[in-house]
Design a protein around this motif. Structure first.
Motif, PDB file in Angstrom:
ATOM      1  N   GLU A  13       0.825  -1.207   0.000  1.00 65.36           N
ATOM      2  CA  GLU A  13       0.000   0.000   0.000  1.00 65.36           C
ATOM      3  C   GLU A  13       0.862   1.260   0.000  1.00 65.36           C
ATOM      4  N   LEU A  14       1.936   1.257   0.784  1.00 63.55           N
ATOM      5  CA  LEU A  14       2.807   2.435   0.841  1.00 63.55           C
ATOM      6  C   LEU A  14       3.527   2.645  -0.484  1.00 63.55           C
ATOM      7  N   LEU A  15       3.982   1.564  -1.104  1.00 62.34           N
ATOM      8  CA  LEU A  15       4.644   1.698  -2.401  1.00 62.34           C
ATOM      9  C   LEU A  15       3.684   2.235  -3.459  1.00 62.34           C
ATOM     10  N   SER A  16       2.434   1.821  -3.397  1.00 62.81           N
ATOM     11  CA  SER A  16       1.456   2.346  -4.343  1.00 62.81           C
ATOM     12  C   SER A  16       1.281   3.852  -4.176  1.00 62.81           C
ATOM     13  N   GLN A  17       1.289   4.325  -2.945  1.00 61.03           N
ATOM     14  CA  GLN A  17       1.172   5.766  -2.719  1.00 61.03           C
ATOM     15  C   GLN A  17       2.348   6.526  -3.312  1.00 61.03           C
ATOM     16  N   VAL A  18       3.550   5.953  -3.202  1.00 59.82           N
ATOM     17  CA  VAL A  18       4.755   6.609  -3.719  1.00 59.82           C
ATOM     18  C   VAL A  18       4.801   6.546  -5.236  1.00 59.82           C
ATOM     19  N   ARG A  23       3.527  10.533  -3.978  1.00 65.18           N
ATOM     20  CA  ARG A  23       3.712  11.058  -2.635  1.00 65.18           C
ATOM     21  C   ARG A  23       5.159  10.885  -2.175  1.00 65.18           C
ATOM     22  N   VAL A  24       5.575  11.723  -1.239  1.00 64.00           N
ATOM     23  CA  VAL A  24       6.960  11.716  -0.745  1.00 64.00           C
ATOM     24  C   VAL A  24       7.141  10.544   0.216  1.00 64.00           C
ATOM     25  N   LEU A  25       8.192   9.787   0.013  1.00 66.76           N
ATOM     26  CA  LEU A  25       8.399   8.529   0.732  1.00 66.76           C
ATOM     27  C   LEU A  25       8.400   8.687   2.241  1.00 66.76           C
ATOM     28  N   ASP A  26       9.219   9.588   2.761  1.00 64.09           N
ATOM     29  CA  ASP A  26       9.306   9.666   4.222  1.00 64.09           C
ATOM     30  C   ASP A  26       8.003  10.167   4.837  1.00 64.09           C
ATOM     31  N   HIS A  27       7.237  10.994   4.108  1.00 68.91           N
ATOM     32  CA  HIS A  27       5.937  11.445   4.602  1.00 68.91           C
ATOM     33  C   HIS A  27       4.952  10.279   4.668  1.00 68.91           C
ATOM     34  N   VAL A  28       4.990   9.418   3.656  1.00 66.99           N
ATOM     35  CA  VAL A  28       4.099   8.270   3.610  1.00 66.99           C
ATOM     36  C   VAL A  28       4.382   7.316   4.761  1.00 66.99           C
ATOM     37  N   VAL A  29       5.650   7.032   4.982  1.00 63.14           N
ATOM     38  CA  VAL A  29       6.021   6.102   6.053  1.00 63.14           C
ATOM     39  C   VAL A  29       5.698   6.699   7.422  1.00 63.14           C
ATOM     40  N   ASP A  43       8.419  -4.293  13.849  1.00 59.24           N
ATOM     41  CA  ASP A  43       7.457  -4.117  12.761  1.00 59.24           C
ATOM     42  C   ASP A  43       7.794  -2.883  11.929  1.00 59.24           C
ATOM     43  N   ARG A  44       8.051  -1.782  12.619  1.00 58.06           N
ATOM     44  CA  ARG A  44       8.370  -0.544  11.911  1.00 58.06           C
ATOM     45  C   ARG A  44       9.664  -0.677  11.113  1.00 58.06           C
ATOM     46  N   SER A  45      10.634  -1.346  11.699  1.00 56.31           N
ATOM     47  CA  SER A  45      11.905  -1.540  11.009  1.00 56.31           C
ATOM     48  C   SER A  45      11.698  -2.351   9.730  1.00 56.31           C
ATOM     49  N   PHE A  46      10.886  -3.410   9.815  1.00 58.12           N
ATOM     50  CA  PHE A  46      10.620  -4.236   8.631  1.00 58.12           C
ATOM     51  C   PHE A  46       9.962  -3.412   7.528  1.00 58.12           C
ATOM     52  N   VAL A  47       8.919  -2.661   7.882  1.00 59.32           N
ATOM     53  CA  VAL A  47       8.192  -1.874   6.876  1.00 59.32           C
ATOM     54  C   VAL A  47       9.093  -0.805   6.272  1.00 59.32           C
ATOM     55  N   ALA A  48       9.780  -0.041   7.122  1.00 62.14           N
ATOM     56  CA  ALA A  48      10.608   1.055   6.614  1.00 62.14           C
ATOM     57  C   ALA A  48      11.730   0.533   5.731  1.00 62.14           C
ATOM     58  N   GLU A  49      12.434  -0.487   6.196  1.00 60.17           N
ATOM     59  CA  GLU A  49      13.554  -1.007   5.406  1.00 60.17           C
ATOM     60  C   GLU A  49      13.075  -1.583   4.079  1.00 60.17           C
ATOM     61  N   THR A  50      11.973  -2.315   4.113  1.00 63.39           N
ATOM     62  CA  THR A  50      11.452  -2.908   2.881  1.00 63.39           C
ATOM     63  C   THR A  50      11.061  -1.842   1.876  1.00 63.39           C
ATOM     64  N   VAL A  51      10.272  -0.880   2.316  1.00 65.74           N
ATOM     65  CA  VAL A  51       9.770   0.139   1.393  1.00 65.74           C
ATOM     66  C   VAL A  51      10.917   0.990   0.856  1.00 65.74           C
ATOM     67  N   TRP A  52      11.848   1.377   1.724  1.00 61.23           N
ATOM     68  CA  TRP A  52      12.963   2.202   1.273  1.00 61.23           C
ATOM     69  C   TRP A  52      13.792   1.481   0.222  1.00 61.23           C
ATOM     70  N   GLU A  53      14.085   0.198   0.448  1.00 62.32           N
ATOM     71  CA  GLU A  53      14.932  -0.534  -0.487  1.00 62.32           C
ATOM     72  C   GLU A  53      14.218  -0.789  -1.816  1.00 62.32           C
TER      73      GLU A  53
END
Length: 393
Positions: A13-18, A23-29, A43-53
């Motif tokens: 869902e976050l990748l779709s927003q970006v 939308r700006v990545l850090d704002h979305v996360v 949980d947050r580490s998993f989501v942030a690292e996955t989406v950023w990479e």
């Protein structure tokens, strides 16, 4: 690996927003973390690292997946990292074995695919920088460390390092920057707002020293934004003199004022740019910092989504803005004053190229010093700055 469906679906869902909505990545996360307060640290580490990479390696992953669909990109990322996907994960085409084979073929693809940038940007970077573009691009695809700047209005670096050790935060000093600290672990959230430190990349910290400041001066930060360098100016002046922070965005100046209170900065005023700003402050300042709008390419480690939002027409528009600032903002200087032009770009056309063009238009200025911060050589974000002096108009 144990997969949690809520988290894997959130990544999609976050990748779709970006990707789909720009939308700006850090704002979305940040918004997702605000909404999902039950998510723990892991949980947050998993989501942030996955989406950023996935954002960082979007184009390479699209080659591996044979699709640009966010679910396919996630599958390619997880298969490359974990060797598997969540058992119920579905994407448009291909399977694990096919992705493994395509990943092996990635090394033979053109640089723009391997290093995951748009074709136009790869062509522009190489045309301006030649072989050094390969090194800089590879560095900009790395993960960014967290740097802190010690607020010398409240503490010195030795005291801050001692305080961080007491807080069980691993950190060390940065060579060549007297106020800089690099973290070797995580910074607890409770320490982020402490006035003794500011999160600021080492490359950014290299700009203010070039201004050759002295306590008691009048200084204008002409494109202050939220004020990272403005607060550095205040500390460099030891709390003495006058600083005026200017910006076209009032909300950024609101954030600057909030940060200034936390940093105990008292000799600062802020004003929003309007039609009369140049006239009001003409000939007022001993020093002017023009931290110009730019492509931001030097910061791709921290905001990899920028390369997908940046366009060639947008870059040309930014260069025209830079030229306009260089033609007019030095008017803020008093006779005998000095000014610094700075960007967070690695492209010479935004950096020395702009200065050389100015010198052709107005030979009264001369370059006293300049600083090129190479991500490949330093491990910092990419920056450029030049100090000029001459007869103010």
């Amino acid at each position: 690996m144990r997969w949690h469906r809520v988290l894997t679906e959130a990544c999609g869902e976050l990748l779709s927003q970006v990707f789909d909505h720009g939308r700006v990545l850090d704002h979305v996360v940040a918004a997702a973390f605000q909404a999902q307060r039950k998510w723990g640290k892991r949980d947050r580490s998993f989501v942030a690292e996955t989406v950023w990479e996935v954002v960082r390696w979007r184009r390479a992953l699209a080659f591996v997946a044979g699709s640009e669909d966010p679910r396919a990109l996630l599958a390619a990322h997880w298969i490359g990292r974990e060797g598997e996907c969540p058992p119920d994960w579905r994407w448009q085409r291909g399977g694990t074995e096919e992705m493994i084979a395509r990943r092996a073929a990635l090394a033979d693809q053109p640089r723009a695919i391997r290093e995951s940038v748009p074709d136009w940007l790869d062509e522009r970077g190489f045309s301006e920088m030649g072989p050094s573009w390969d090194r800089e691009l590879a560095a900009l695809n790395g993960r960014a460390p967290v740097f802190l700047r010690v607020n010398t209005l409240l503490a010195d670096r030795a005291a801050v390092l001692d305080w961080l050790r007491q807080e069980k935060v691993a950190a060390r000093p940065v060579d060549g920057l007297p106020d800089a600290v690099v973290l070797e672990g995580l910074l607890p959230k409770r320490l982020v707002g402490d006035g003794r430190i500011e999160i600021q990349d080492a490359g950014s910290q290299a700009i203010v020293p070039l201004l050759d400041l002295e306590p008691g001066m009048r200084v204008i930060d002409a494109c202050a934004g939220a004020g990272g360098k403005t607060l550095h100016l205040a500390a460099a002046m030891a709390g003495q003199g006058e600083i005026v922070a200017l910006d076209v965005a009032g909300r950024k100046l609101d954030e600057l004022r909030r940060r200034a209170r936390g940093a105990h900065v008292r000799h600062l005023s802020t004003e929003k740019w309007d039609a009369g700003t140049l006239r009001k402050f003409r000939g007022w300042a001993d020093r002017v910092l023009i931290d110009a709008p730019c492509s931001g390419l030097g910061t791709l480690r921290r905001q990899p989504d920028l390369k997908w939002r940046l366009t060639e027409p947008g870059l040309e528009k930014t260069r025209r803005t830079q030229r306009k600032l260089l033609d007019h903002y030095p008017e803020l200087l008093r006779p005998g004053g000095k000014w610094v032009y700075a960007t967070c770009s690695v492209l010479p056309s935004e950096n020395r190229g702009q200065i050389d063009a100015l010198l052709e238009r107005d030979p009264r200025w001369q370059v006293e010093d300049e600083r090129i911060v190479s991500p490949a050589e330093t491990g910092w974000d990419g920056f450029y700055a030049a100090r000029l002096s001459g007869a103010a108009r």
